[in-house]
Design a protein around this motif. Structure first.
Motif, PDB file in Angstrom:
ATOM      1  N   MET A  12       0.805  -1.215   0.000  1.00 10.55           N
ATOM      2  CA  MET A  12       0.000   0.000   0.000  1.00 10.55           C
ATOM      3  C   MET A  12       0.849   1.280   0.000  1.00 10.55           C
ATOM      4  N   PHE A  13       2.173   1.139   0.190  1.00  2.72           N
ATOM      5  CA  PHE A  13       3.016   2.334   0.253  1.00  2.72           C
ATOM      6  C   PHE A  13       3.583   2.746  -1.114  1.00  2.72           C
ATOM      7  N   PHE A  14       3.472   1.866  -2.110  1.00  4.30           N
ATOM      8  CA  PHE A  14       3.958   2.241  -3.443  1.00  4.30           C
ATOM      9  C   PHE A  14       3.198   3.450  -4.011  1.00  4.30           C
ATOM     10  N   PRO A  15       1.840   3.492  -3.876  1.00  2.00           N
ATOM     11  CA  PRO A  15       1.146   4.695  -4.374  1.00  2.00           C
ATOM     12  C   PRO A  15       1.620   5.974  -3.711  1.00  2.00           C
ATOM     13  N   ALA A  16       1.993   5.885  -2.402  1.00  2.00           N
ATOM     14  CA  ALA A  16       2.475   7.084  -1.716  1.00  2.00           C
ATOM     15  C   ALA A  16       3.775   7.580  -2.338  1.00  2.00           C
ATOM     16  N   VAL A  17       4.706   6.662  -2.616  1.00  2.00           N
ATOM     17  CA  VAL A  17       5.978   7.054  -3.218  1.00  2.00           C
ATOM     18  C   VAL A  17       5.756   7.663  -4.601  1.00  2.00           C
ATOM     19  N   ILE A  18       4.862   7.046  -5.386  1.00  2.00           N
ATOM     20  CA  ILE A  18       4.598   7.554  -6.742  1.00  2.00           C
ATOM     21  C   ILE A  18       3.940   8.928  -6.677  1.00  2.00           C
ATOM     22  N   LEU A  19       2.947   9.083  -5.788  1.00  2.00           N
ATOM     23  CA  LEU A  19       2.240  10.358  -5.682  1.00  2.00           C
ATOM     24  C   LEU A  19       3.168  11.473  -5.218  1.00  2.00           C
TER      25      LEU A  19
END
Length: 347
Positions: A48-55
């Protein structure tokens, strides 16, 4: 995607503390979503933390992307990796998963930064290109204005010179001298008409004219100046090609001479008839033809006129790198007519 990167230029300009606070909030929200959906169940603790890094990489910069990756790894270990509530990792598989997550997340942060840089450079190049295009358009407009002004002045000068010669011809008593001055005046007026058509039918910003409009305009001028009320039809069949103005001038002069000769000599005693002007491309050459259905040339009779128009036409054809020849349009008939054909290189 490109538009998103360009829109993020504003968020990248926010103060540093604002960017890092926003990054922290985004990572915490992703953690809360993970806990709300899956609870504290083991498995996929970093997904769930990949979207945070991308955003964060999309909205801010490389530093905040690296910070998001490290903070995500820290929170995952503390809340989602056994034993929870500590930074220790018991299983080798969880340690490997953490290493892979950090490697991918950091790589993503650097890739997003590279995309930002590339798109910023692309935007700058587009802006520079737009400025250069605008400058070129202004230069072309200015050049077109100067060209029109030069053509206009040349036409006025030619018209004044023609009028002067015409007045001089009226004061000359000798018939041959008067006729020579009148012919010179008419040829100068023809050149003035050609200059007017050059300005009217040239391409904007370029020293070229479109052959069809140019020749049709010349034919209209000849109808008004030479045909008048005579029962003679003057037609033009021309393909549309871009012709440099420097080459259009001799083409127009040749048409003027040959059509003028046809009107003078091919239809005596108010005979009706037809004169056609044809222009086409044949391979690497342009072909110009002027044809009439008049009385034609009789080899047994002396030539009519001084032959100056024919000599001028041949000299102009030579300037274009071509040649000109005359044959009977319909040999053997009562009205064989005459067909002048000039062929010259298209380039």
């Amino acid at each position: 995607m490109e538009r998103l990167f360009l829109l993020s230029a504003r968020s990248r300009g926010l103060p540093v503390w604002v960017r890092y606070v926003a990054t922290t909030l985004i990572v915490v929200v992703c953690l809360l979503l993970r806990l709300w959906i899956f609870g504290h169940q083991p498995g996929l603790p970093f997904l769930m933390f990949f979207p945070a890094v991308i955003l964060v990489g999309l909205a801010f910069d490389r530093g905040t992307g690296v910070y998001a990756a490290l903070l995500s790894g820290l929170l995952s270990v503390w809340f989602l990796v056994e034993p929870t509530g500590s930074l220790g990792i018991d299983k080798a598989s969880d340690l490997l998963a953490l290493i892979l997550f950090l490697a991918i997340a950091l790589f993503t942060a650097f890739v997003m930064e590279a995309l930002h840089v590339a798109l910023r450079r692309l935007a700058q190049e587009r802006q520079g290109l737009a400025i250069a295009n605008a400058e070129l358009a202004d230069m072309a407009k200015a050049r077109g204005t100067l060209l029109s002004e030069a053509v206009h002045r040349a036409r006025n000068d030619l018209q004044r010179l023609a009028a002067t010669l015409h007045l001089q011809a009226g004061a000359v008593q000798e018939a041959s001298a008067r006729r020579a001055l009148q012919d010179a005046s008419s040829r100068i007026m023809a050149l003035a008409r050609i200059n007017a058509r050059l300005d009217e039918h040239r391409n904007d910003g370029h020293a070229v004219v479109q052959s069809r409009g140019f020749l049709e305009g010349l034919a209209q001028d000849l109808r008004e100046a030479a045909v008048a009320l005579r029962p003679i039809a003057l037609a033009v069949q021309a393909e549309d090609h871009a012709v440099p103005m420097a080459r259009a001038v001799p083409i127009g002069l040749i048409v003027n001479e040959l059509v003028g000769n046809a009107l003078k000599y091919a239809f005596p005693d108010e005979m009706d008839g037809r004169v056609s002007v044809q222009f086409r491309r044949d391979g690497e050459d342009f072909v110009l033809a002027v044809e009439d259905n008049g009385i034609g040339l009789d080899p047994a009779k002396p030539p009519q006129g001084s032959g100056l128009g024919t000599r001028i036409s041949r000299a102009l054809a030579g300037q274009l790198g071509g040649g000109i020849e005359a044959i009977a349009a319909t040999p053997g008939g009562n009205r064989p007519g005459l067909r002048w054909t000039m062929r010259f290189p298209a380039t």
